[in-house]
Design a protein around this motif. Structure first.
Motif, PDB file in Angstrom:
ATOM      1  N   THR A  48       1.216  -1.183   0.063  1.00  0.00           N
ATOM      2  CA  THR A  48       0.063  -0.105  -0.018  1.00  0.00           C
ATOM      3  C   THR A  48       0.650   1.051   0.104  1.00  0.00           C
ATOM      4  O   THR A  48       2.414   0.829  -0.186  1.00  0.00           O
ATOM      5  N   TRP A  52      -2.888   6.415  -1.648  1.00  0.00           N
ATOM      6  CA  TRP A  52      -4.198   5.627  -1.846  1.00  0.00           C
ATOM      7  C   TRP A  52      -4.691   5.704  -0.902  1.00  0.00           C
ATOM      8  O   TRP A  52      -5.945   5.986  -0.038  1.00  0.00           O
ATOM      9  N   ARG A  56      -7.955   8.031  -0.302  1.00  0.00           N
ATOM     10  CA  ARG A  56      -9.279   6.868  -0.549  1.00  0.00           C
ATOM     11  C   ARG A  56     -10.359   7.076   1.034  1.00  0.00           C
ATOM     12  O   ARG A  56     -11.414   6.290   0.652  1.00  0.00           O
ATOM     13  N   THR A  57      -9.380   7.171   1.556  1.00  0.00           N
ATOM     14  CA  THR A  57      -9.966   6.887   3.210  1.00  0.00           C
ATOM     15  C   THR A  57      -9.877   8.248   3.705  1.00  0.00           C
ATOM     16  O   THR A  57     -10.567   8.387   5.193  1.00  0.00           O
ATOM     17  N   CYS A 132     -19.914  -1.107  14.773  1.00  0.00           N
ATOM     18  CA  CYS A 132     -19.133   0.902  14.379  1.00  0.00           C
ATOM     19  C   CYS A 132     -20.410   1.300  15.951  1.00  0.00           C
ATOM     20  O   CYS A 132     -20.820   2.877  15.532  1.00  0.00           O
ATOM     21  N   ARG A 171      -4.699  -5.572   2.786  1.00  0.00           N
ATOM     22  CA  ARG A 171      -4.486  -4.336   2.653  1.00  0.00           C
ATOM     23  C   ARG A 171      -5.871  -3.822   3.010  1.00  0.00           C
ATOM     24  O   ARG A 171      -5.840  -2.315   3.037  1.00  0.00           O
ATOM     25  N   SER A 172      -6.682  -4.748   2.405  1.00  0.00           N
ATOM     26  CA  SER A 172      -7.943  -3.448   2.472  1.00  0.00           C
ATOM     27  C   SER A 172      -9.132  -3.651   3.965  1.00  0.00           C
ATOM     28  O   SER A 172      -9.580  -2.291   3.803  1.00  0.00           O
ATOM     29  N   GLY A 237     -15.524  -3.785   1.159  1.00  0.00           N
ATOM     30  CA  GLY A 237     -15.232  -2.353   1.034  1.00  0.00           C
ATOM     31  C   GLY A 237     -16.153  -1.719   0.332  1.00  0.00           C
ATOM     32  O   GLY A 237     -17.190  -0.818   0.855  1.00  0.00           O
ATOM     33  N   ASN A 238     -16.817  -1.818  -0.946  1.00  0.00           N
ATOM     34  CA  ASN A 238     -16.836  -0.817  -1.575  1.00  0.00           C
ATOM     35  C   ASN A 238     -18.718  -1.115  -1.049  1.00  0.00           C
ATOM     36  O   ASN A 238     -19.005  -0.361  -1.308  1.00  0.00           O
ATOM     37  N   HIS A 272     -19.715   8.903  12.297  1.00  0.00           N
ATOM     38  CA  HIS A 272     -19.127   7.912  12.325  1.00  0.00           C
ATOM     39  C   HIS A 272     -17.867   7.867  11.683  1.00  0.00           C
ATOM     40  O   HIS A 272     -17.777   8.488  10.205  1.00  0.00           O
ATOM     41  N   ASN A 275     -14.762   7.037   6.984  1.00  0.00           N
ATOM     42  CA  ASN A 275     -14.424   7.243   5.720  1.00  0.00           C
ATOM     43  C   ASN A 275     -13.801   8.229   5.502  1.00  0.00           C
ATOM     44  O   ASN A 275     -15.227   8.748   5.245  1.00  0.00           O
ATOM     45  N   ARG A 277     -14.065  10.264   2.582  1.00  0.00           N
ATOM     46  CA  ARG A 277     -15.193   9.917   1.150  1.00  0.00           C
ATOM     47  C   ARG A 277     -16.732  10.198   2.009  1.00  0.00           C
ATOM     48  O   ARG A 277     -17.307  10.514   1.299  1.00  0.00           O
ATOM     49  N   ILE A 278     -16.888   8.874   2.810  1.00  0.00           N
ATOM     50  CA  ILE A 278     -18.507   8.760   2.999  1.00  0.00           C
ATOM     51  C   ILE A 278     -19.025   9.752   3.555  1.00  0.00           C
ATOM     52  O   ILE A 278     -20.167  10.392   3.442  1.00  0.00           O
ATOM     53  N   ASN A 302     -10.420   4.416  11.611  1.00  0.00           N
ATOM     54  CA  ASN A 302     -11.720   3.710  12.847  1.00  0.00           C
ATOM     55  C   ASN A 302     -12.100   3.381  13.124  1.00  0.00           C
ATOM     56  O   ASN A 302     -11.505   2.295  13.078  1.00  0.00           O
TER      57      ASN A 302
HETATM   58  O1  UT7 Z   1     -16.744   1.060  10.178  1.00  0.00           O
HETATM   59  C1  UT7 Z   1     -18.016   0.325   9.504  1.00  0.00           C
HETATM   60  C2  UT7 Z   1     -18.144   0.913   8.582  1.00  0.00           C
HETATM   61  N1  UT7 Z   1     -17.065   1.017   7.330  1.00  0.00           N
HETATM   62  C3  UT7 Z   1     -17.573   1.252   5.988  1.00  0.00           C
HETATM   63  O2  UT7 Z   1     -18.010   1.776   5.926  1.00  0.00           O
HETATM   64  C4  UT7 Z   1     -16.153   0.929   5.316  1.00  0.00           C
HETATM   65  C5  UT7 Z   1     -16.734   1.356   3.960  1.00  0.00           C
HETATM   66  N2  UT7 Z   1     -15.506   0.772   2.774  1.00  0.00           N
HETATM   67  C6  UT7 Z   1     -14.714   1.563   2.766  1.00  0.00           C
HETATM   68  O3  UT7 Z   1     -14.461   2.846   2.979  1.00  0.00           O
HETATM   69  C7  UT7 Z   1     -13.567   1.135   1.125  1.00  0.00           C
HETATM   70  O4  UT7 Z   1     -14.370   0.991   0.685  1.00  0.00           O
HETATM   71  C8  UT7 Z   1     -12.738   0.972   1.369  1.00  0.00           C
HETATM   72  C9  UT7 Z   1     -11.690   1.831   2.199  1.00  0.00           C
HETATM   73  C10 UT7 Z   1     -12.325  -0.073   2.318  1.00  0.00           C
HETATM   74  C11 UT7 Z   1     -11.731   0.589   0.331  1.00  0.00           C
HETATM   75  O5  UT7 Z   1     -11.953   1.652  -0.624  1.00  0.00           O
HETATM   76  P1  UT7 Z   1     -12.943   1.379  -2.507  1.00  0.00           P
HETATM   77  O6  UT7 Z   1     -11.875   2.351  -3.238  1.00  0.00           O
HETATM   78  O7  UT7 Z   1     -13.891   1.148  -2.267  1.00  0.00           O
HETATM   79  O8  UT7 Z   1     -11.449   0.411  -2.883  1.00  0.00           O
HETATM   80  P2  UT7 Z   1     -11.545  -0.846  -3.939  1.00  0.00           P
HETATM   81  O9  UT7 Z   1     -12.028  -2.042  -2.404  1.00  0.00           O
HETATM   82  O10 UT7 Z   1     -12.704  -0.859  -4.460  1.00  0.00           O
HETATM   83  O11 UT7 Z   1     -10.738  -1.104  -4.571  1.00  0.00           O
HETATM   84  C12 UT7 Z   1      -9.969  -0.796  -5.469  1.00  0.00           C
HETATM   85  C13 UT7 Z   1      -8.713  -0.760  -5.749  1.00  0.00           C
HETATM   86  C14 UT7 Z   1      -8.738  -2.890  -5.621  1.00  0.00           C
HETATM   87  O12 UT7 Z   1      -7.618  -2.901  -6.793  1.00  0.00           O
HETATM   88  P3  UT7 Z   1      -8.170  -3.401  -8.747  1.00  0.00           P
HETATM   89  O13 UT7 Z   1      -9.136  -4.376  -8.216  1.00  0.00           O
HETATM   90  O14 UT7 Z   1      -8.695  -1.993  -8.551  1.00  0.00           O
HETATM   91  O15 UT7 Z   1      -6.913  -3.351  -9.051  1.00  0.00           O
HETATM   92  C15 UT7 Z   1      -7.852  -3.036  -4.279  1.00  0.00           C
HETATM   93  O16 UT7 Z   1      -6.883  -3.824  -4.659  1.00  0.00           O
HETATM   94  O17 UT7 Z   1      -7.391  -0.557  -4.693  1.00  0.00           O
HETATM   95  C16 UT7 Z   1      -6.901  -1.354  -4.105  1.00  0.00           C
HETATM   96  N3  UT7 Z   1      -6.829  -1.648  -2.890  1.00  0.00           N
HETATM   97  C17 UT7 Z   1      -5.757  -1.145  -2.379  1.00  0.00           C
HETATM   98  N4  UT7 Z   1      -4.250   0.019  -3.322  1.00  0.00           N
HETATM   99  C18 UT7 Z   1      -3.296   0.184  -1.773  1.00  0.00           C
HETATM  100  C19 UT7 Z   1      -7.293  -2.074  -1.264  1.00  0.00           C
HETATM  101  N5  UT7 Z   1      -6.675  -2.405  -0.527  1.00  0.00           N
HETATM  102  C20 UT7 Z   1      -5.485  -0.843  -1.575  1.00  0.00           C
HETATM  103  C21 UT7 Z   1      -4.571  -0.271  -0.055  1.00  0.00           C
HETATM  104  N6  UT7 Z   1      -3.586  -0.228  -0.783  1.00  0.00           N
HETATM  105  N7  UT7 Z   1      -4.756  -0.837   1.406  1.00  0.00           N
END
Ligand code: UT7
Length: 345
Positions: A48, A52, A56-57, A132, A171-172, A237-238, A272, A275, A277-278, A302
């Motif tokens: 990571t 990023w 993203r967060t 949460c 990492r996710s 996550g998404n 809460h 993220n 962006r949320i 979080n």
């Molecule tokens: O507290 C309870 C409630 N929780 C939430 O509300 C969390 C909600 N979700 C999120 O905050 C976001 O979905 C995340 C931060 C977890 C992820 O962000 P995202 O923009 O939804 O990313 P994604 O899961 O769609 O992943 C996009 C890309 C993927 O790569 P490919 O498939 O496009 O090649 C992931 O593999 O980013 C990649 N990725 C990372 N890259 C670098 C995922 N985690 C990482 C990372 N570093 N840590």
């Protein structure tokens, strides 16, 4: 599947005005462990990078408990500050509730450990599991108990040692979570201010979006369970992101409508901290300017049930609200669960 506390849905508590008693939040406290995990640290652990994670967060750092620390130790630190802030002696407490998904042990309740550690000798204690949303759920229960005459003073804590259930090879998820505790003291007060209403919801059909499979009766601790990494948080996550936005907007509007106010009447909106962006999308959809939306997740990540009470204590310390101001808090998490509370400070 949905329910409400002190709201309009079936099973709702009394309407404002039905009873002469409310709960007022008279003290806030927060505590985070001193050890900090930065994005640069995470770069050395998983594939990571700071860019990023930040984009993203919005998260830059999180605090991590010392090995051997118990959840109730974190609770204790936050609770002492909240009790001091409220001018309440622990022996005066009737109720202790801890919202958490990372208790000291399966039983007894972390609230009982906290009760013993802080000397809340005459209180009764329980934990509440709503991921949460755990703090807002706990606040609602304490408020309802006070309204029902089952106590006059309550200590409500949201506390987590999420580092105990985070997979630091994933990492996710590992970039998101941090440890900490936030506490509130609720005191019986006359009608007119305090906790105006709480609104609680859940949808168990969506449990697979965010969960921790191991350590319960379905997958008890065993070498296989550990080997299969079942003791760690899993999250889609998404998909979770989309539900979070939808539900947080919905339950915020529910609180506003219930109390006959608009978002313009709200001095501070505390969502809460999952993220950035949320938070930004929710704020935009509600039509509240950024300066009235509280954000501290860049420092803490979080912290699940601790996120809202830490934010509230921090907001108070920064003078972001004053006596008489309306503060709206909204939570979302595993279960799925979501909840809001509107308070006049
Ligand atoms: O507290 C309870 C409630 N929780 C939430 O509300 C969390 C909600 N979700 C999120 O905050 C976001 O979905 C995340 C931060 C977890 C992820 O962000 P995202 O923009 O939804 O990313 P994604 O899961 O769609 O992943 C996009 C890309 C993927 O790569 P490919 O498939 O496009 O090649 C992931 O593999 O980013 C990649 N990725 C990372 N890259 C670098 C995922 N985690 C990482 C990372 N570093 N840590």
């Amino acid at each position: 599947m949905s329910n409400a506390a002190n709201g309009t849905a079936p099973g709702a508590g009394p309407s404002p005005g039905d009873r002469p008693i409310r709960a007022h939040v008279t003290g806030w406290g927060r505590y985070v462990p001193s050890q900090v995990l930065t994005n640069a640290d995470l770069e050395k652990m998983v594939d990571t990078n700071d860019e990023w994670i930040t984009e993203r967060t919005g998260i830059k750092t999180r605090h991590i408990a010392e090995p051997g620390a118990a959840n109730s130790d974190l609770c204790l630190e936050a609770a002492r500050i909240a009790l001091d802030d409220a001018g309440v002696d622990p022996a005066e407490l009737d109720i202790v509730i801890v919202g958490t998904l990372t208790p000291d042990m399966p039983f007894p309740a972390t609230a009982c450990f906290l009760q013993a550690k802080i000397g809340a000798t005459r209180a009764y204690g329980m934990d509440l599991s709503a991921a949460c949303s755990g703090f807002v759920y706990s606040l609602s229960v304490a408020d309802a108990l006070i309204r029902a005459g089952r106590g006059k003073k309550a200590l409500v804590v949201g506390a987590e040692i999420l580092s105990s259930v985070v997979d630091y090879t994933d990492r996710s998820t590992c970039i998101l979570f941090g440890d900490g505790a936030g506490a509130a003291v609720l005191t019986e007060c006359p009608e007119g201010d305090g906790v105006l209403s709480c609104h609680l919801h859940s949808d168990g059909n969506l449990w697979k979006l965010i969960y921790c499979p191991g350590g319960g009766t379905l997958h008890p601790y065993s070498p296989e369970m550990v080997e299969q990494r079942l003791r760690f948080i899993r999250m889609a996550g998404n998909e979770t992101f989309k539900h979070a936005v939808l539900r947080m907007v919905e339950v915020s509007n529910e609180a506003l409508t219930r109390n006959g106010v608009t978002i313009d009447d709200v001095k501070l909106f505390i969502p809460h901290q999952a993220n950035l962006r949320i938070i930004q999308v929710v704020g935009k959809r509600l039509g509240i300017p950024e300066e009235r939306v509280f954000v501290d997740l860049e420092k803490y990540g979080n912290t699940s049930a601790a996120s809202i009470p830490i934010a509230l204590a921090e907001a108070k310390a920064q003078g972001r609200f004053a006596a008489g101001d309306l503060v709206l808090v909204v939570a979302f998490g595993g279960g799925l669960t979501w909840a809001s509370a509107l308070m006049r400070m």
